[in-house]
Design an enzyme around this catalytic site. Structure first.
Site, PDB file in Angstrom:
ATOM      1  N   SER A   1       0.861  -1.190   0.000  1.00 49.53           N
ATOM      2  CA  SER A   1       0.000   0.000   0.000  1.00 49.53           C
ATOM      3  C   SER A   1       0.895   1.236   0.000  1.00 49.53           C
ATOM      4  O   SER A   1       2.047   1.172   0.454  1.00 49.53           O
ATOM      5  CB  SER A   1      -0.854   0.005   1.275  1.00 49.53           C
ATOM      6  OG  SER A   1      -1.471   1.253   1.475  1.00 49.53           O
TER       7      SER A   1
ATOM      8  N   TYR B   1      -1.844  -1.268  10.465  1.00 44.00           N
ATOM      9  CA  TYR B   1      -1.944  -1.518   9.022  1.00 44.00           C
ATOM     10  C   TYR B   1      -0.723  -0.961   8.291  1.00 44.00           C
ATOM     11  O   TYR B   1      -0.072  -1.663   7.507  1.00 44.00           O
ATOM     12  CB  TYR B   1      -3.232  -0.891   8.481  1.00 44.00           C
ATOM     13  CG  TYR B   1      -3.404  -1.089   6.993  1.00 44.00           C
ATOM     14  CD1 TYR B   1      -3.702  -2.353   6.481  1.00 44.00           C
ATOM     15  CD2 TYR B   1      -3.264  -0.031   6.104  1.00 44.00           C
ATOM     16  CE1 TYR B   1      -3.850  -2.550   5.115  1.00 44.00           C
ATOM     17  CE2 TYR B   1      -3.411  -0.218   4.740  1.00 44.00           C
ATOM     18  CZ  TYR B   1      -3.705  -1.472   4.250  1.00 44.00           C
ATOM     19  OH  TYR B   1      -3.845  -1.673   2.898  1.00 44.00           O
TER      20      TYR B   1
END
Ligand SMILES: NC(=O)c1ccc[n+]([C@@H]2O[C@H](COP(=O)([O-])OP(=O)(O)OC[C@H]3O[C@@H](n4cnc5c(N)ncnc54)[C@H](OP(=O)(O)O)[C@@H]3O)[C@@H](O)[C@H]2O)c1
Length: 259
Positions: free
Chosen positions: A139, A152
């Site tokens: 990401s 995350y």
């Protein structure tokens, strides 16, 4: 139709979002694909649309489920897998001190431990064969800390770091390893990670389409790129982050997540 070199593939997290979009692209290109996720019904619906899809329902946070997928990746001969996509992953938004600790364990287990185990299985099969492609879905959150999405971002920092290391380790072996680093992409991720408020907090130009992200990742791993950052907005952001003082990046990231 894309002229990708893969003769077969395995995609985790294939029951929705970016993973499902990858499976559809691969099916259109005629690449037989093993699809992995927990929701077997969704996988069977995908398989009903194309002859080349093999269903492997598994929970990758479960020891046996993970071992079954690693074993499938290690298969040789007619069942050999050319392209492995480690795409399954999720996030948890909120104040770290108040989040469910068991959920955070599962997040680390899926985003880090399962991805590492399956990357090892993939390269263990591919390097001796001197042929193969590994695409790990990370990401843009991997490029800086993300207060209120801290675990995350930390798991994705691990994914990008591991993947770039492996990219260099296998250089010259005929095997190619790529980290796909998408920005905001409309999928079930927002519902699962409790980030539905992003839909109204971020402008439309910040949102990517899962089909475009999936295609960019498959194109870039086929080209042997180390990093794939889909979309001009995020390519610019990734470049700017690398040139901005770390303290400033951290503060800005905190302000963005506060919205
Ligand atoms: N959407 C974004 O804005 C965005 C941005 C950057 C990176 N990413 C990354 O992109 C990847 C795909 O996410 P997405 O956006 O497509 O989200 P999504 O629509 O929620 O898809 C996540 C996939 O992971 C699977 N999965 C979740 N837990 C699993 C488990 N324990 N075992 C096996 N499979 C599991 C889900 O299937 P089941 O529920 O059926 O198991 C689903 O197929 C993730 O790694 C995510 O971190 C997303």
């Amino acid at each position: 139709m894309a002229a990708w070199p893969f003769r077969s593939a395995l995609v985790t997290g294939a029951s929705s979002g970016i993973g499902e979009a990858m499976v559809r692209h691969l099916a259109t290109a005629g690449v037989p694909t093993v699809v992995v996720a927990r929701r077997e019904g969704r996988l069977r619906e995908l398989a009903a649309q194309d002859d080349g899809i093999e269903v492997l329902a598994a929970d990758l946070t479960d020891r046996e489920g993970l071992a079954a997928v690693a074993q499938r990746i290690a298969a040789d001969g007619d069942r050999a897998i050319d392209l492995v996509v480690n795409n399954a992953g999720f996030g948890t938004s909120g104040e770290f001190h108040a989040l469910d600790p068991d959920r955070l364990d599962d997040e680390v287990q899926l985003n880090i431990a399962a991805l590492t185990r399956l990357s090892r299985a993939a390269l263990g099969a591919m390097v001796p064969r001197r042929r193969g492609w590994l695409l790990n879905v990370s990401s843009v959150a991997s490029f800086q800390p993300a207060p209120r999405l801290a675990v995350y971002a930390a798991t994705k920092a691990y994914v990008t770091s591991l993947t770039e290391s492996l990219h260099e380790e296998v250089r010259g072996t005929g095997v190619h390893v790529t980290a796909l680093c998408p920005g905001l992409t409309r999928t079930e991720f927002q519902q699962v990670s409790n980030t539905e408020h992003y839909q109204s907090n971020f402008p439309s130009f910040a949102w990517l389409d899962a089909d475009d992200v999936a295609r960019a990742g498959l194109d870039d791993v086929a080209r042997g790129r180390a990093l794939s950052v889909p979309g001009l907005v995020y390519k610019g952001m990734a470049a700017a982050t690398g040139m901005t003082p770390r303290g400033l990046v951290r503060r800005l990231s905190g302000l963005v997540q506060r919205q």
